[in-house]
Write an enzyme that holds these catalytic residues in place. Structure first.
Site, mmCIF file in Angstrom:
data_model
loop_
_atom_site.group_PDB
_atom_site.id
_atom_site.type_symbol
_atom_site.label_atom_id
_atom_site.label_comp_id
_atom_site.label_asym_id
_atom_site.label_seq_id
_atom_site.Cartn_x
_atom_site.Cartn_y
_atom_site.Cartn_z
ATOM 1 N N GLU A 72 9.255 -8.729 -3.038
ATOM 2 C CA GLU A 72 9.008 -9.935 -2.220
ATOM 3 C C GLU A 72 9.843 -9.920 -0.949
ATOM 4 O O GLU A 72 10.380 -10.939 -0.522
ATOM 5 C CB GLU A 72 9.272 -11.225 -3.012
ATOM 6 C CG GLU A 72 8.679 -11.295 -4.399
ATOM 7 C CD GLU A 72 7.200 -10.973 -4.453
ATOM 8 O OE1 GLU A 72 6.584 -10.786 -3.387
ATOM 9 O OE2 GLU A 72 6.651 -10.888 -5.554
ATOM 10 N N GLY A 77 4.764 -1.582 2.925
ATOM 11 C CA GLY A 77 5.366 -2.492 1.961
ATOM 12 C C GLY A 77 5.561 -3.853 2.592
ATOM 13 O O GLY A 77 4.628 -4.641 2.724
ATOM 14 N N GLN A 134 42.339 -10.241 -19.038
ATOM 15 C CA GLN A 134 42.077 -10.919 -17.767
ATOM 16 C C GLN A 134 41.031 -10.207 -16.914
ATOM 17 O O GLN A 134 40.294 -10.856 -16.172
ATOM 18 C CB GLN A 134 43.386 -11.084 -16.989
ATOM 19 C CG GLN A 134 44.306 -12.119 -17.645
ATOM 20 C CD GLN A 134 45.592 -12.326 -16.876
ATOM 21 O OE1 GLN A 134 46.027 -11.451 -16.131
ATOM 22 N NE2 GLN A 134 46.207 -13.475 -17.059
ATOM 23 N N GLY A 156 6.384 -16.722 -3.923
ATOM 24 C CA GLY A 156 6.783 -15.596 -4.758
ATOM 25 C C GLY A 156 8.274 -15.334 -4.668
ATOM 26 O O GLY A 156 8.943 -15.055 -5.673
ATOM 27 N N GLU A 162 0.856 -1.185 0.000
ATOM 28 C CA GLU A 162 0.000 0.000 0.000
ATOM 29 C C GLU A 162 0.893 1.236 0.000
ATOM 30 O O GLU A 162 2.097 1.127 0.246
ATOM 31 C CB GLU A 162 -0.914 -0.007 1.232
ATOM 32 C CG GLU A 162 -1.839 -1.217 1.260
ATOM 33 C CD GLU A 162 -2.833 -1.155 2.416
ATOM 34 O OE1 GLU A 162 -2.767 -0.194 3.221
ATOM 35 O OE2 GLU A 162 -3.668 -2.068 2.496
ATOM 36 N N GLY A 165 30.550 -1.439 -22.276
ATOM 37 C CA GLY A 165 30.929 -0.039 -22.479
ATOM 38 C C GLY A 165 29.728 0.817 -22.850
ATOM 39 O O GLY A 165 28.617 0.603 -22.326
ATOM 40 N N GLU A 222 17.149 -6.005 2.753
ATOM 41 C CA GLU A 222 17.426 -5.658 4.152
ATOM 42 C C GLU A 222 16.576 -6.548 5.067
ATOM 43 O O GLU A 222 17.051 -7.059 6.086
ATOM 44 C CB GLU A 222 17.126 -4.177 4.401
ATOM 45 C CG GLU A 222 18.150 -3.207 3.821
ATOM 46 C CD GLU A 222 18.086 -3.120 2.294
ATOM 47 O OE1 GLU A 222 17.030 -3.460 1.715
ATOM 48 O OE2 GLU A 222 19.088 -2.717 1.693
#
Lengths: 385, 86
Positions: free
Chosen positions: A365, A136, A280, A243, A132, A341, A369
């Protein structure tokens, strides 16, 4: 509106049953057009129809509901392949999977009978309505309400960031009922349901995001999905878990797409007469992609195996898989742009889209954090202190 | 009530919260151990371990408050042994 590129109508689309057939479908119907989908900000109906013909929408549903009872390890492989082609398409699969699974797992016999076949075929497409404007990952902040009436329920509130909200036929809506949260099946066609497209999103631009509002929407008593009371949170937990699994698989697909793009580009592109694949610093980036795509794939497969076995440990395994795969996808998508690039910043290659999409994977989902908090809590939960 | 089922359920809860001293008749909700995650894990554990499917109308707090009442729920849901009759 940008015209959508479409493939010529095929005489028939092969049913997707495993990774190989999914790869063929994606390579033919999705990957070549993914940048066009993104530019148009939506997916063509022809593609959605072909996904129906391929039985891609909800193959995990049981036979009696029109599915093929596909195991979840294979489902993860399918979602990885679709995610390799286009995260917007995979996002639609994710939310449809969540709603379909919730109906199969928590629905009454009548609800399963009403929606099962249509969800399996893709005749009805689903969307998941949790977030909403003010809530979240924090489901306790939900302001949408469902109030009991003599005839059923009345729903009021606004949901946002709803993947496929523009196109979905059926919404799985989480609303406050007294002190707890409950889930409701809400057909889009009901009076009082409003849909407003959300444009100009960072990534998954073709996922047809919408803000969906509910104004005095009258629902029958059969709209309530799953248990009420203390266990209503399990509908949310279980649905988000699936999910998250799909997003983890899709993130592995992004890494694979980055790898494919970089392997191809670095072979063709040369500097001073030397193909850049021979440098490399390029090899270091590619080797990290190879390693992480394999590691992510294994983590997703482990989570899927635990789901198939009904093991409670699948929930934490899925957190770990999603956290690992989404952070790796964001990291490698950034490197893929770097490898390309200036070309990588253009719309002529897939990597700019992959870069935008990968960032979204770190947020949806359950943000990463939140994932890290829950993963850390798991570490401490198992310790005798 | 089956002590076998009760002990298995109790072992699962203690394994998740080894720092706590939880007995078979302790209210795990009252002790603050149950969130939506653990509730989901509990349901999955019970269904897998004892081969039962818990219907929505049995997903009531009274059926999950203690290891003892969860064991009673399992007993109610478990199919009757072959040959068992009235």
């Amino acid at each position: 509106m940008t015209a959508l590129a479409t493939t010529a109508a095929p005489p028939g689309v092969a049913v997707v049953v495993d990774r190989e057939s999914a790869r063929e479908f994606v390579d033919e119907h999705i990957t070549p057009y993914a940048n066009d989908f993104e530019r148009a900000g939506r997916l063509p109906e022809e593609l959605l129809e072909r996904m129906s013909q391929a039985r891609l929408w909800a193959p995990f549903l049981p036979l009696e509901l029109g599915g093929t009872a596909l195991d979840l390890v294979t489902l993860g492989e399918l979602h990885e392949e679709v995610g390799r082609g286009c995260s917007s398409v995979r996002s639609l699969l994710t939310v449809h999977t969540m709603l379909s699974w919730a109906v199969a797992r928590w629905g009454t016999a009548e609800q399963r009978q009403r929606w099962g076949q249509e969800l399996a075929s893709g005749e009805t497409l689903g969307a998941f309505c949790l977030s909403e404007p003010g809530a979240g990952s924090d489901a306790t902040g939900i302001q949408t309400t469902a109030v009991r009436t003599a005839d059923g329920w009345v729903l009021n509130g606004t949901k946002t960031w709803i993947t496929n909200g523009q196109r979905a036929d059926l919404y799985l809506v989480f609303a406050r009922v007294g002190a707890s949260i409950a889930a409701f099946l809400v057909p889009r066609a009901l009076p009082g349901v409003g849909v407003r497209a959300i444009p100009e999103i960072l990534g998954t631009r073709a996922s047809m995001l919408a803000q969906v509002s509910f104004h005095d929407v009258e629902l029958g008593p059969d709209a309530l999905l799953g248990p009420s009371g203390f266990s209503s949170g399990m509908v949310l937990t279980g649905t988000l878990d699936l999910g998250r699994y799909s997003v983890a698989a899709g993130s592995v697909g992004i890494i694979q797409a980055c790898l494919d793009a970089c392997a191809s580009y670095t072979t063709q592109r040369s500097v001073g007469g030397t193909a850049i694949r021979d440098y490399q610093l390029i090899q270091a980036k590619v080797s990290d992609m190879v390693t992480d795509v394999r590691a992510g794939r294994l983590l997703v497969a482990e989570a899927g195996r635990l789901k198939d076995a009904g093991e409670p440990a699948t929930i934490v395994a899925t957190w770990v898989a999603k956290y690992f795969a989404s952070t790796a996808a964001a990291r490698h998508a950034a490197e893929a742009v770097q490898v390309h690039g200036a070309n990588g910043c253009s719309g002529n290659y897939p990597v700019a889209r992959l870069y935008r999409d990968a960032k979204v994977m770190e947020i949806i989902e359950g943000s990463n954090e939140i994932q890290r908090i829950t993963i850390a809590a798991e570490a401490y939960r198992g310790m005798a202190l | 009530m089956s002590v076998f089922e009760q002990d298995q359920i109790l072992a699962f809860i203690r394994d998740r919260y080894p720092q706590a001293e939880i007995e078979a008749t302790d209210d795990i909700f009252g002790l603050g151990y149950v969130n939506s995650l653990f509730a989901m894990e509990l349901v999955m554990f019970v269904e897998k371990t004892f081969g039962v499917a818990i219907p929505n109308d049995e997903l009531r707090i009274e059926n999950f408050q203690t290891a003892a009442v969860m064991a009673e729920l399992v007993q109610r849901l478990a199919p009757s042994p072959a040959g068992a009759g009235i």
